[in-house]
Design a protein around this motif. Structure first.
Motif: not given
Length: 241
Positions: A47-52, A54-60, A65-69
């Motif tokens: 869910x955290x990865x999906x939210x990230x 959707x908000x365009x946070x994964x690319x930057x 994953x490390x931020x969520x974990x």
């Protein structure tokens, strides 16, 4: 292969079918509790990865994953979850290492302490196996008069000896070397685990005495596993030092 000061006068365990029938109840209870916790945290990770995403946070990198974990369990993270289940992994540790059932309770105490000390870091399928083998090994050194060394635990756990040595130090520093568990704390964790099992499963009681196992079993290389933190797979023989 035993730690210095231990005894190597072990008898052979019964055949596999008899050994399975004698599996300590604590393994069933711990498997249930850990599988439920890991499944919940894995879902939170998804869910955290999906939210990230959707908000365009994964690319930057802000929602990677490390931020969520969380970062505190980085040393225990694998590239992917091992194929072996938590119940089978716990059974494997018990079958081959001869550690007393109490070691699994104390190992869980260590993992729970980490969870309370580092609430931003999650116990998930990517790290639970390494945390288990390391915690149980440290507990066996504390509780059992005779115990196998790191190289043997590494072979049983499916990691290299060098990695397990590092994981042991990592665990000790994360716990601030607080590995002692009082009888009161041990009893409270037994009661907690039993209540967790009772709430959604059959009534089981944990073996609460520290039982020094008097039997042993030779590691079967054919069932060797790998939880190596690499992108390539290694055969069991390549994992041994």
């Amino acid at each position: 292969m035993l730690e210095e000061g231990g005894t190597d006068e072990f008898h052979h365990r019964p055949d596999p079918s008899a050994a399975d029938a004698a599996t300590p109840r604590v393994l069933t209870i711990l498997s249930y509790v850990l599988e439920k916790l890991v499944a919940r945290n894995d879902q939170l990770l998804v869910l955290g990865r999906q939210v990230a995403h959707d908000n365009g946070l994964m690319s930057n990198g802000e929602g990677g994953p490390q931020k969520i974990l969380g970062k505190n369990f980085n040393a225990f993270h694998g590239v992917r979850a091992p194929n072996i289940s938590i119940p089978k992994y716990l059974e494997r540790l018990y079958k081959y290492t001869n550690c007393s059932p109490s070691c699994f309770v104390v190992g869980y105490v260590y993992i729970d302490r980490l969870g309370h000390k580092y609430p931003d870091s999650l116990l998930v399928s990517l790290n639970v196996h390494r945390l288990l083998v390391t915690s149980v090994m440290v507990a066996s050194k504390l509780l059992d008069d005779a115990h196998y060394n790191n190289a043997f635990y590494a072979r049983v756990g499916g990691v290299s000896n060098a990695e397990l040595n590092k994981l042991e130090l990592e665990l000790l520093f994360l716990l601030d070397f607080g590995v002692n568990v009082s009888a009161r704390v041990f009893e409270s964790y037994c009661q907690y685990l039993e209540k967790e099992m009772l709430s959604n499963g059959p009534t089981l009681k944990i073996e609460k005495s520290v039982i020094n196992s008097s039997t042993t079993s030779t590691v079967d290389d054919a069932t060797e596993i790998s939880v190596e933190d690499t992108d390539h797979t290694s055969s069991p023989s390549q994992l041994l030092d």
